[in-house]
Design a protein around this motif. Structure first.
Motif, PDB file in Angstrom:
ATOM      1  N   PRO A  78       0.828  -1.214   0.000  1.00 43.01           N
ATOM      2  CA  PRO A  78       0.000   0.000   0.000  1.00 43.01           C
ATOM      3  C   PRO A  78       0.864   1.267   0.000  1.00 43.01           C
ATOM      4  O   PRO A  78       1.959   1.278   0.575  1.00 43.01           O
ATOM      5  N   GLY A  79       0.381   2.269  -0.682  1.00 38.23           N
ATOM      6  CA  GLY A  79       1.108   3.536  -0.708  1.00 38.23           C
ATOM      7  C   GLY A  79       1.946   3.679  -1.961  1.00 38.23           C
ATOM      8  O   GLY A  79       2.113   2.741  -2.729  1.00 38.23           O
ATOM      9  N   ASP A  80       2.463   4.855  -2.181  1.00 36.88           N
ATOM     10  CA  ASP A  80       3.271   5.143  -3.349  1.00 36.88           C
ATOM     11  C   ASP A  80       4.650   4.496  -3.191  1.00 36.88           C
ATOM     12  O   ASP A  80       5.314   4.703  -2.173  1.00 36.88           O
ATOM     13  N   PRO A  81       5.093   3.667  -4.188  1.00 42.10           N
ATOM     14  CA  PRO A  81       6.369   2.954  -4.054  1.00 42.10           C
ATOM     15  C   PRO A  81       7.534   3.890  -3.735  1.00 42.10           C
ATOM     16  O   PRO A  81       8.367   3.573  -2.883  1.00 42.10           O
ATOM     17  N   ALA A  82       7.589   5.011  -4.382  1.00 42.31           N
ATOM     18  CA  ALA A  82       8.709   5.934  -4.150  1.00 42.31           C
ATOM     19  C   ALA A  82       8.718   6.404  -2.698  1.00 42.31           C
ATOM     20  O   ALA A  82       9.761   6.452  -2.052  1.00 42.31           O
ATOM     21  N   GLU A  83       7.526   6.704  -2.195  1.00 41.18           N
ATOM     22  CA  GLU A  83       7.443   7.156  -0.803  1.00 41.18           C
ATOM     23  C   GLU A  83       7.825   6.047   0.156  1.00 41.18           C
ATOM     24  O   GLU A  83       8.538   6.253   1.127  1.00 41.18           O
ATOM     25  N   VAL A  84       7.337   4.810  -0.155  1.00 43.56           N
ATOM     26  CA  VAL A  84       7.650   3.667   0.694  1.00 43.56           C
ATOM     27  C   VAL A  84       9.158   3.474   0.770  1.00 43.56           C
ATOM     28  O   VAL A  84       9.736   3.272   1.843  1.00 43.56           O
ATOM     29  N   LEU A  85       9.827   3.512  -0.382  1.00 43.93           N
ATOM     30  CA  LEU A  85      11.256   3.263  -0.408  1.00 43.93           C
ATOM     31  C   LEU A  85      12.035   4.342   0.318  1.00 43.93           C
ATOM     32  O   LEU A  85      13.099   4.099   0.891  1.00 43.93           O
ATOM     33  N   LEU A  86      11.505   5.562   0.297  1.00 45.57           N
ATOM     34  CA  LEU A  86      12.253   6.678   0.884  1.00 45.57           C
ATOM     35  C   LEU A  86      11.967   6.864   2.373  1.00 45.57           C
ATOM     36  O   LEU A  86      12.732   7.524   3.071  1.00 45.57           O
ATOM     37  N   SER A  87      10.835   6.300   2.862  1.00 42.12           N
ATOM     38  CA  SER A  87      10.510   6.548   4.265  1.00 42.12           C
ATOM     39  C   SER A  87      11.291   5.593   5.157  1.00 42.12           C
ATOM     40  O   SER A  87      11.330   4.392   4.932  1.00 42.12           O
ATOM     41  N   THR A  88      11.970   6.167   6.141  1.00 37.67           N
ATOM     42  CA  THR A  88      12.663   5.354   7.135  1.00 37.67           C
ATOM     43  C   THR A  88      12.257   5.845   8.507  1.00 37.67           C
ATOM     44  O   THR A  88      12.286   7.047   8.775  1.00 37.67           O
ATOM     45  N   SER A 138       8.395  11.119   6.964  1.00 33.96           N
ATOM     46  CA  SER A 138       7.979  11.258   5.568  1.00 33.96           C
ATOM     47  C   SER A 138       9.037  12.026   4.778  1.00 33.96           C
ATOM     48  O   SER A 138       9.570  13.027   5.269  1.00 33.96           O
ATOM     49  N   PRO A 139       9.354  11.543   3.585  1.00 31.53           N
ATOM     50  CA  PRO A 139      10.359  12.229   2.762  1.00 31.53           C
ATOM     51  C   PRO A 139       9.741  13.491   2.142  1.00 31.53           C
ATOM     52  O   PRO A 139       8.526  13.608   2.028  1.00 31.53           O
ATOM     53  N   ASP A 140      10.566  14.430   1.718  1.00 28.71           N
ATOM     54  CA  ASP A 140      10.009  15.653   1.125  1.00 28.71           C
ATOM     55  C   ASP A 140       9.598  15.393  -0.320  1.00 28.71           C
ATOM     56  O   ASP A 140      10.079  14.477  -0.978  1.00 28.71           O
ATOM     57  N   ALA A 141       8.656  16.168  -0.781  1.00 30.75           N
ATOM     58  CA  ALA A 141       7.978  15.929  -2.058  1.00 30.75           C
ATOM     59  C   ALA A 141       8.934  15.921  -3.235  1.00 30.75           C
ATOM     60  O   ALA A 141       8.785  15.119  -4.162  1.00 30.75           O
ATOM     61  N   ALA A 142       9.939  16.775  -3.222  1.00 30.72           N
ATOM     62  CA  ALA A 142      10.855  16.885  -4.355  1.00 30.72           C
ATOM     63  C   ALA A 142      11.636  15.597  -4.538  1.00 30.72           C
ATOM     64  O   ALA A 142      11.802  15.097  -5.670  1.00 30.72           O
ATOM     65  N   THR A 143      12.127  15.009  -3.424  1.00 27.93           N
ATOM     66  CA  THR A 143      12.885  13.771  -3.497  1.00 27.93           C
ATOM     67  C   THR A 143      12.007  12.657  -4.064  1.00 27.93           C
ATOM     68  O   THR A 143      12.447  11.873  -4.904  1.00 27.93           O
ATOM     69  N   VAL A 144      10.760  12.592  -3.572  1.00 24.58           N
ATOM     70  CA  VAL A 144       9.839  11.569  -4.055  1.00 24.58           C
ATOM     71  C   VAL A 144       9.631  11.710  -5.551  1.00 24.58           C
ATOM     72  O   VAL A 144       9.703  10.727  -6.299  1.00 24.58           O
ATOM     73  N   ALA A 145       9.423  12.914  -5.999  1.00 25.32           N
ATOM     74  CA  ALA A 145       9.174  13.157  -7.421  1.00 25.32           C
ATOM     75  C   ALA A 145      10.393  12.750  -8.240  1.00 25.32           C
ATOM     76  O   ALA A 145      10.270  12.125  -9.307  1.00 25.32           O
ATOM     77  N   ALA A 146      11.589  13.047  -7.744  1.00 22.17           N
ATOM     78  CA  ALA A 146      12.817  12.696  -8.459  1.00 22.17           C
ATOM     79  C   ALA A 146      12.931  11.174  -8.590  1.00 22.17           C
ATOM     80  O   ALA A 146      13.278  10.642  -9.655  1.00 22.17           O
ATOM     81  N   LEU A 147      12.614  10.459  -7.492  1.00 23.70           N
ATOM     82  CA  LEU A 147      12.711   8.994  -7.516  1.00 23.70           C
ATOM     83  C   LEU A 147      11.674   8.398  -8.463  1.00 23.70           C
ATOM     84  O   LEU A 147      11.941   7.437  -9.179  1.00 23.70           O
ATOM     85  N   ARG A 148      10.487   9.033  -8.477  1.00 23.64           N
ATOM     86  CA  ARG A 148       9.437   8.548  -9.376  1.00 23.64           C
ATOM     87  C   ARG A 148       9.921   8.606 -10.815  1.00 23.64           C
ATOM     88  O   ARG A 148       9.714   7.679 -11.581  1.00 23.64           O
ATOM     89  N   THR A 149      10.560   9.689 -11.170  1.00 25.26           N
ATOM     90  CA  THR A 149      11.060   9.821 -12.532  1.00 25.26           C
ATOM     91  C   THR A 149      12.170   8.805 -12.796  1.00 25.26           C
ATOM     92  O   THR A 149      12.220   8.160 -13.831  1.00 25.26           O
TER      93      THR A 149
END
Lengths: 607, 316
Positions: free
Chosen positions: B30-40, B44-55
């Motif tokens: 569940p949840g956005d894969p990029a966010e899951v991978l970045l959350s430790t 919560s990771p910041d939006a810019a990092t998530v967007a970069a990973l998504r790309t």
């Protein structure tokens, strides 16, 4: 049951201790006490303190709680999921079946630790992740087990009947399938728990399982590694706890498996190859005598019901160029007699008396070396079922070449030529090609021809054939009998032919010995014995079914068990002529023209 | 030959299924894969990092297109780059896979060299002293987890006796003697479980072969005991041993991860564990797929060996 008691008690004690951990008066396993870092045994801490000054004993016991908790929870989940999948796959067939089975195959393709690591990457470490991963790992085992059982239950008449009566599927499944697989499931469950303890501790050891500061054996070993030089005991305690736990669980699994599946139990007597291949050394030269003669041979076997004597005072002889048939039902002792002459008796079988004279020597007293020099060279044996008597993973030609080269200095080339010649002699078509095939690529008749070729390899003077045609169908039987008769005429060898078929005796033998329950009851020339039998058993055999494969078909009753023989004549309970006189053991009387009979009422019955 | 082509096809299909599972697992949580991978640790990771990973992972494209891209890239050996340091995953694998293979091979060799003769000897002297001792030792070896054996080996040989280094690695061409020395303990640790399994199977298979009729035939030919033993007993006992070897490869490969960690052997396990901790998904996927492919390949080789040993398998 004795085997199950100890590991079961150990595992039970472990589970109880882990469950009772909060009730025990233990120090807090998480509370750090840096002042007592790596302290040895001290008041309240019999096993000392760890690298953070935490109590080792408390951590061991709480660690058991973590390990066993994860292991049991995951095994239970795996069991639930796996059994359900197996039921669905086995019952629905079609797509459900394919999906279930393939899913199981795929999961089994992952090395377990790798699958676990993949899931940990996605979900993060923790006890919940561990339970999920381990359940995925062990569900396939349960699914396969259940699937197989459903398939076999489906096919039974009972289920067909219940279905016809309109019982619902879930009802059938729970009523018929589940009780049947309860045993194997229990075994599978214990295996899963044991395996889960291993994987859980491994992942915790890598720092990817149970999350600190929760105590766990894997984490304790991980921690102990860093202080190995100062405090090796810190490492040893959890290692010991883990190993003992898994050992006890494995032993419990083995014992459970044996209890559930009696076939898995190692059966039979003790058998060591030194006994089988290299028996004792007792050389004893004897005066010369022609052919083979067995005199007063008795063998015994110790069984749980007492010592039995499957061959009792048997004497017979066969001259060169002659065929002697030994006839009797299964258990009459005819095969053991033959094996005794070859020195091939199983070590559980004891020769207690007798002589087997061949070329002037007593085969029973020869040492293994001398026997080996005779076997396959002067005496050769043809076995009943060529499918099992030939080595399945060796080319037939190689097996014959091996027999030739065991007794001669022939090179590979010469031996192959000889094998080719033998194949032609026994009537195998296309011999060059057949030498290169494996036994399973031949027909039954051809395999027996190959077996005969192997026996003939070194021109033996005595051939012992143990029911060589029993495993073959009727037309092939006749061909093989013709071949054997032919060969005996050509080679002048003596032939001992063991069979339970009187029809075969009439066709091939000169002399016949009839055996019953370990004893000879009648013997003599075939024509005379067939024309005027001198023992009620022979007479009954001839009257019952001269052509049948089962000679006892027409005789009422069954062959007595060897540990519960009647006191007098062994055939008396089945004999139509039995009287009180038969209660005394009859002796084997020598009659006119070399015949023998073991019947006290012979004169009254046969005149 | 046809049955073997079938086996190869099935193996390829299984590999494809594994790739699919590995790929879709990331999307199944569940949840956005990029966010899951970045959350430790719940941050919560910041939006810019998530967007970069998504790309970077191509998560903005349709999922089937992503899967197709992933498959074609993986088939070429391109597993993308590490999320941590942008290093190409395949380069890391190419560097470290040979070292892992060396360990696996050395361990398997050792296991067979010890387990097979011991199993045959135990079966020949069934219920004798050697059989009891060896069977007991095998039960114990099966019970000790591989990392416990490794750790205890380090404790004994490196700490107490000081005969060997605690671990490490030197390339073979730099110092062959030291390379082999450093290989010894890890290879023993890898071999321990397999040796016990091979022992048990060899013992059972030898006992089974001994009871077969063709052994009696071989003796009836007058063959020497050694020839009967080697050609008609051990030879026939080899096939089940090969089967069990193939089945155990998964456990062996998994055990290698732990052993490499214990002995600091720089094989695939170091980047794998680092990647799991750092949630470096491309790296994990690359290594898992490589090892699974290796596992399937080893099993194909085992099938071929089995067919060589047992002609009946060839026509099945």
């Amino acid at each position: 049951m004795k085997r199950i008691a100890f590991p079961a008690a150990f595992v039970a004690a472990l589970v109880l201790t882990a469950l009772a951990a909060p009730l025990l008066d233990l120090p807090d396993p998480i509370r750090q006490d840096i002042a007592n870092r790596l302290a040895g045994a001290m008041a309240g801490s019999p096993l000392g303190r760890d690298e953070f000054g935490r109590d080792v004993l408390a951590r061991l016991i709480w660690g058991a709680r973590a390990s066993l908790g994860v292991a049991f929870a995951s095994a239970a989940l795996a069991c639930l999921v796996g059994v359900t999948l197996g039921l669905i796959g086995g019952w629905m067939r079609g797509l459900g079946e394919i999906l279930t089975l393939r899913l199981v195959d795929i999961v089994l393709c992952f090395p377990p630790i790798l699958l676990a690591l993949l899931v940990v990457t996605l979900l993060g470490p923790g006890a919940g992740t561990l339970i999920l991963v381990l359940a995925v790992l062990y569900a396939p085992g349960f699914a396969r087990l259940t699937y197989g059982e459903v398939l076999s239950v489906r096919a039974t008449d009972y289920v067909e009947a219940v279905r016809a009566l309109g019982a619902s599927t879930p009802r059938i499944l729970t009523r018929t399938v589940l009780p049947n697989i309860a045993g194997p499931i229990l075994v599978q469950f214990s295996l899963a728990v044991a395996a889960a303890v291993v994987v859980e501790s491994g992942l915790s050891f890598l720092g990817l399982g149970v999350v600190p500061p929760t105590p766990s054996w894997g984490l304790m070993i991980r921690g102990g590694r860093t202080t190995m030089a100062q405090a090796p005991l810190l490492l040893l305690w959890p290692c010991l706890a883990l190993t003992l736990t898994i050992l006890a669980m494995n032993l419990l699994c083995d014992a459970l498996r044996d209890a559930v599946d009696p076939r898995a139990r190692a059966g039979g007597g003790r058998r060591r190859i030194v006994d089988r291949v290299l028996p004792g050394l007792f050389p004893a030269p004897r005066p010369a005598a022609p052919g083979l003669s067995i005199s007063h041979l008795s063998v015994e076997i110790d069984t749980p019901k007492g010592t039995i004597r499957p061959v009792d005072d048997v004497s017979l002889s066969v001259a060169s160029g002659e065929t002697l048939a030994v006839v009797g039902e299964s258990g009459s002792g005819k095969t053991l007699t033959a094996l005794a002459t070859m020195g091939l008796l199983d070590p559980s079988v004891r020769v207690v008396a007798g002589q087997v004279l061949f070329e002037g020597r007593d085969l029973l007293t020869l040492d293994e070396r001398d026997l080996r020099a005779l076997r396959g060279k002067r005496i050769a044996m043809i076995f009943q079922d060529p499918m099992t008597a030939l080595n399945p993973v060796m080319r037939v030609g190689d097996q014959i070449v091996e027999a030739i080269r065991a007794h001669s200095a022939a090179g590979a080339r010469a031996a192959t030529d000889r094998a080719l010649e033998l194949f032609r002699r026994v009537g195998i078509a296309d011999p060059e090609k057949r030498l290169r095939v494996y036994p399973h690529e031949m027909s039954g008749g051809m395999r027996q021809r190959a077996m005969i070729a192997m026996a003939l390899a070194n021109n033996p003077v005595l051939l012992v054939a143990d029911e060589p045609t029993t495993a073959l169908d009727a037309t092939v039987q006749a061909q093989i009998l013709d071949l054997l008769a032919d060969l005996r005429r050509d080679t002048g060898a003596a032939l001992i032919f063991i069979t339970h078929s009187l029809a075969v005796v009439a066709e091939i033998a000169d002399q016949v010995v009839v055996m019953y329950a370990g004893q000879i009851v009648e013997s003599g020339p075939v024509a005379a014995v067939f024309a005027t039998p001198r023992h009620p058993y022979t007479a009954a055999l001839l009257a019952a079914s001269p052509d049948s494969n089962d000679p006892s078909a027409g005789i009422p009753g069954t062959v007595p068990a060897l540990h519960a023989l009647p006191p007098g004549c062994r055939f008396a309970p089945r004999c139509a002529h039995a009287t009180d006189a038969c209660a005394t053991p009859p002796v084997l009387e020598v009659l006119e023209d070399g015949r023998e009979s073991r019947c006290v009422r012979r004169r009254e019955i046969f005149g | 030959m046809i049955w073997y082509l079938r086996r190869v096809a099935i193996s390829l299909l299984l590999l494809l299924s594994i790739a699919a599972i590995v790929f879709f697992a990331l999307h199944a949580i569940p949840g956005d894969p990029a966010e899951v991978l970045l959350s430790t640790g719940g941050v919560s990771p910041d939006a810019a990092t998530v967007a970069a990973l998504r790309t970077k992972l191509g998560l903005d494209k349709p999922i089937l297109e992503q899967f197709a891209t992933f498959l074609f890239a993986a088939a070429r050996g391109d597993f993308g780059t590490s999320l941590v340091d942008d290093y190409p995953v395949i380069d890391e694998i190419a560097l470290r896979l040979p070292r892992t293979l060396e360990l696996v091979f050395a361990g398997a060799l050792l296991a067979v060299a010890i387990g097979l003769p011991a199993g045959v000897a135990a079966a020949m002297g069934r219920d004798g002293i050697f059989d009891r001792v060896a069977s007991g030792a095998a039960a114990l070896l099966l019970a000790v987890p591989v990392f416990v054996v490794g750790t205890l080996l380090v404790l004994l040989f490196a700490q107490v006796l000081r005969w060997m280094p605690a671990g490490g690695y030197v390339a073979f061409d730099r110092d062959p003697a030291r390379h082999m020395l450093l290989l010894t303990l890890p290879a023993i640790a890898v071999a321990k479980g397999l040796a016990a399994t091979v022992f048990r199977m060899a013992r059972a298979a030898t006992l089974d072969a001994l009871s077969r009729d063709h052994v009696r035939t071989a003796r009836a030919k007058g063959l020497s005991p050694m020839r009967v033993l080697l050609r008609h007993v051990v030879r026939n006992a080899l096939s089940p041993v090969v089967t069990v070897l193939g089945l155990q490869m998964g456990t062996l490969l998994g055990g290698t991860v732990l052993v490499e960690y214990v002995f600091n052997w720089p094989g695939l396990s170091t980047p794998l564990l680092r990647a799991v901790e750092g949630r470096d998904y491309p790296m994990v996927v690359g290594i898992v797929l490589t090892v699974s492919a290796l596992f399937l390949l080893i099993n194909l080789i085992m099938d071929a060996i089995y067919a060589l040993l047992d002609p009946r398998a060839r026509s099945a």
